[in-house]
Design a protein around this motif. Structure first.
Motif, short mmCIF file in Angstrom:
data_model
loop_
_atom_site.label_atom_id
_atom_site.label_comp_id
_atom_site.label_asym_id
_atom_site.label_seq_id
_atom_site.Cartn_x
_atom_site.Cartn_y
_atom_site.Cartn_z
N VAL A 428 0.71 -1.25 -0.10
CA VAL A 428 -0.23 0.30 -0.01
C VAL A 428 0.83 0.94 0.43
O VAL A 428 0.38 2.68 -0.41
N PHE A 429 1.86 1.25 1.08
CA PHE A 429 2.40 2.30 0.89
C PHE A 429 3.55 2.85 -0.36
O PHE A 429 3.71 3.56 -0.57
N ALA A 430 3.73 1.22 -0.49
CA ALA A 430 4.66 1.34 -2.37
C ALA A 430 3.93 1.66 -3.35
O ALA A 430 4.66 2.78 -4.29
N VAL A 431 2.20 1.49 -3.06
CA VAL A 431 1.48 2.01 -4.58
C VAL A 431 1.37 3.57 -3.85
O VAL A 431 1.46 4.61 -5.12
N LEU A 432 1.40 4.03 -2.92
CA LEU A 432 1.51 5.88 -2.64
C LEU A 432 2.26 6.38 -2.67
O LEU A 432 2.31 7.54 -3.35
N ALA A 433 3.49 5.93 -2.78
CA ALA A 433 4.91 6.39 -3.32
C ALA A 433 5.08 6.62 -4.86
O ALA A 433 4.66 7.39 -5.75
N PHE A 434 4.58 5.17 -5.39
CA PHE A 434 4.56 5.48 -6.63
C PHE A 434 3.30 6.78 -7.53
O PHE A 434 3.86 7.03 -8.66
N SER A 435 2.33 6.59 -6.38
CA SER A 435 0.99 7.74 -7.17
C SER A 435 1.23 8.56 -6.91
O SER A 435 1.00 9.57 -7.66
N TRP A 436 2.53 9.42 -6.14
CA TRP A 436 3.04 10.36 -5.57
C TRP A 436 4.29 10.84 -6.99
O TRP A 436 3.93 11.84 -7.72
N TRP A 437 4.62 9.92 -7.41
CA TRP A 437 5.31 10.53 -8.62
C TRP A 437 4.20 10.86 -10.08
O TRP A 437 5.14 11.84 -10.99
N VAL A 438 3.26 9.48 -10.17
CA VAL A 438 2.43 10.03 -11.12
C VAL A 438 1.57 11.56 -10.69
O VAL A 438 1.31 11.66 -12.03
N ASP A 439 1.44 11.31 -10.03
CA ASP A 439 0.35 12.87 -9.68
C ASP A 439 1.34 13.68 -9.86
O ASP A 439 0.95 15.55 -10.53
N ARG A 440 2.63 13.44 -9.74
CA ARG A 440 3.99 15.35 -9.85
C ARG A 440 4.03 15.06 -11.92
O ARG A 440 4.14 16.70 -12.01
N LEU A 441 4.26 14.20 -12.52
CA LEU A 441 3.55 13.95 -13.89
C LEU A 441 2.67 14.96 -14.08
O LEU A 441 2.88 15.53 -15.59
N LEU A 442 1.46 14.37 -13.46
CA LEU A 442 0.22 14.67 -14.69
C LEU A 442 0.13 16.50 -14.92
O LEU A 442 -0.65 16.77 -14.77
N ASN A 443 0.83 16.74 -12.88
CA ASN A 443 0.79 18.46 -12.33
C ASN A 443 2.05 19.36 -12.72
O ASN A 443 2.13 19.83 -12.67
N SER A 444 2.32 18.16 -14.08
CA SER A 444 4.28 18.93 -14.19
C SER A 444 3.09 20.41 -15.62
O SER A 444 2.22 19.78 -16.54
N ARG A 445 4.07 21.49 -15.77
CA ARG A 445 3.78 22.19 -16.87
C ARG A 445 4.91 21.24 -17.95
O ARG A 445 4.04 22.27 -19.41
#
Length: 491
Positions: A428-445
């Protein structure tokens, strides 16, 4: 206005994820009319409570209480009683001892999304985390059978969620949230002892929060992340809510079991469980699907929960659903029914990178912090360097890393046979970590980073669809089944 739109989009999105999870978990829930894998223990033990039959259990009893409630409700409903079996010791429909697991498992993406939001107040992060955990195969498989790991995870996560809510806004919210947190942590341990990993992560964070507060004091007005508020829990409060209440909860939950099985008292029962697990061996001679703890993140050795090849059967198998009408002779055109307790390979492998990158980033930030401290002591002026992530998010990274380690590394000291599903708490915490990276990518300029983010989610979804037949036990030709067994160790 955009904030509200984003909020409601996320709420509708997570509600859709929940509905999607419910449909997948309840679809043909009773398709294998038998006891699958460890249902031979948990479904039987649950029914023993209803029939007042004495028995010995090598795990704490809470999951069997819950399954027993499901059996009791399922048995009195006026539908679903057409196909039954006697393998639990009573005449039951297989869905009756599975449905409450399916319902509970459907809520895990919702709880994960709630934790992600409470940690960051980012709706996009909440939605991505809920979506990705819903696309994992092991959580789906574990939810469709009368097993206990789903309860361990959801109670541990609810303990975290309640504690995070209590630590918001620079002051402790009503003590009920702290008490609920302690109760849920005790309940997780009352499923299996490794549920204590969720509580161990909190202990480590609390100690770390006091160390950081001692080294670099922070004013309350500067607190921006819930875990910084952990220092508001002094030793007395911390001991009461996160030690005493979990112990009381764990102890009370044993009462019905000991009343039914008076041979051992509470302390004797703990000793019996400990002795039992010490006697369990390790390696393929003990169980063909034993998997060493360090192999779990790479999903080297999944577990086969159910396997039937119609080409090898001498007579019709009553546990199987009806064969497709166009299949013809099952010996000429064999079909394989396989339930593989395996995760979504793409999600698992990317989550390994997600958590490892956070660890590398953390070490990098510690190195920069020490470098700046030495420079200040020597009165050397350093050029300001760009630091990612912002300091306010470092507590998020610490939370994910420490809880991943707390649910994973203690297994290195366990000598008995272990299985892939023991990684679910850490996953669960590994997926939360991966989700954080994906969220950063999607909110990139930068558009190309957004494309990478969307592509990653799409590939995870395609992988989930590709391996879905072995999550749900759908009939496959030997060629199609082999196509999904990428490695010999998966078979």
């Amino acid at each position: 206005m955009s904030y509200q739109l984003n909020k409601w989009f996320t709420i509708i999105g997570i509600a859709s994820i929940f509905l999607f999870s419910v449909i997948l978990r309840f679809w043909q829930l009773g398709r294998f009319n038998t006891l699958v894998f460890d249902e031979v223990y948990y479904a039987k033990f649950a029914n023993n409570y209803l029939t007042q039959t004495e028995f010995f259990n090598a795990h704490p009893p809470l999951s069997q209480y819950i399954i027993a409630i499901g059996i009791w409700i399922g048995s009195i409903l006026p539908f679903g009683q057409e196909i039954v079996n006697n393998e639990t010791g009573s005449t039951l429909a297989s869905w009756s001892y599975r449905w409450i697991n399916a319902l509970t498992g459907s809520f895990i993406p919702v709880v994960v999304g709630a934790i992600a939001y409470q940690l960051t107040h980012r709706w996009s992060y909440s939605f991505i985390a809920a979506l990705l955990i819903a696309l994992d195969g092991l959580f789906l498989v574990e939810s469709r059978y009368a097993l206990n790991n789903i309860y361990l995870v959801i109670f541990g996560l609810l303990g975290h969620l309640c504690l995070i809510i209590a630590l918001q806004n620079n002051q402790l919210k009503p003590r009920k949230w702290l008490a609920l947190s302690g109760i849920f942590f005790g309940a997780s341990a009352a499923i299996k002892w490794n549920g204590l990993g969720f509580l161990l992560g909190i202990y480590m964070l609390w100690i770390l929060a006091w160390i950081i507060q001692f080294i670099a004091p922070t004013k309350k007005s500067e607190y921006k992340f819930p875990w910084q508020n952990l220092t508001q829990l002094n030793l007395i409060k911390f001991t009461l809510y996160l030690f005493v209440i979990p112990i009381i909860t764990y102890s009370l939950l044993w009462i019905p079991h000991i009343i039914l099985n008076p041979q051992y008292g509470f302390w004797e029962m703990q000793q019996q469980i400990f002795s039992y697990h010490q006697r369990v061996g390790s390696g393929p001679d003990t169980h063909p699907y034993c998997a060493q703890w360090f192999t779990w993140p790479l999903m080297i050795r999944p577990v086969v929960y159910f396997y039937k090849n119609t080409g090898l059967l001498d007579k019709p198998e009553p546990s199987l659903p009806p064969l497709p009408p166009d299949i013809g002779d099952p010996k000429v055109n064999p079909l394989i029914f396989d339930v593989h307790a395996m995760g979504n390979p793409i999600l698992w492998w990317l989550s390994v990178w997600g958590i490892l990158l956070l660890i590398l980033m953390l070490f990098n930030r510690i190195w920069h912090w020490e470098k700046n401290r030495q420079a200040r002591r020597k009165k050397i002026k350093l050029k300001q360097t760009f630091q990612f992530p912002p300091a306010s998010e470092m507590w998020l990274l610490l939370y994910l890393i420490i809880n991943w380690m707390s649910n994973f590394l203690p297994w290195s000291k366990v000598s008995r046979c272990t299985f892939l599903y023991h990684y679910m708490g850490a996953l669960v915490f590994a997926v939360l970590a991966f989700s954080w990276w994906v969220d950063r990518l999607l909110n990139s300029r930068k558009n190309y980073l957004k494309i990478i983010g969307f592509t990653t989610i799409f590939i995870v979804f395609l992988a989930f669809v590709f391996w879905m037949p072995v999550y749900l036990g759908l009939p496959l030709s030997p060629q199609d089944w082999q196509l999904r067994m990428w490695f010999r160790s998966w078979i």
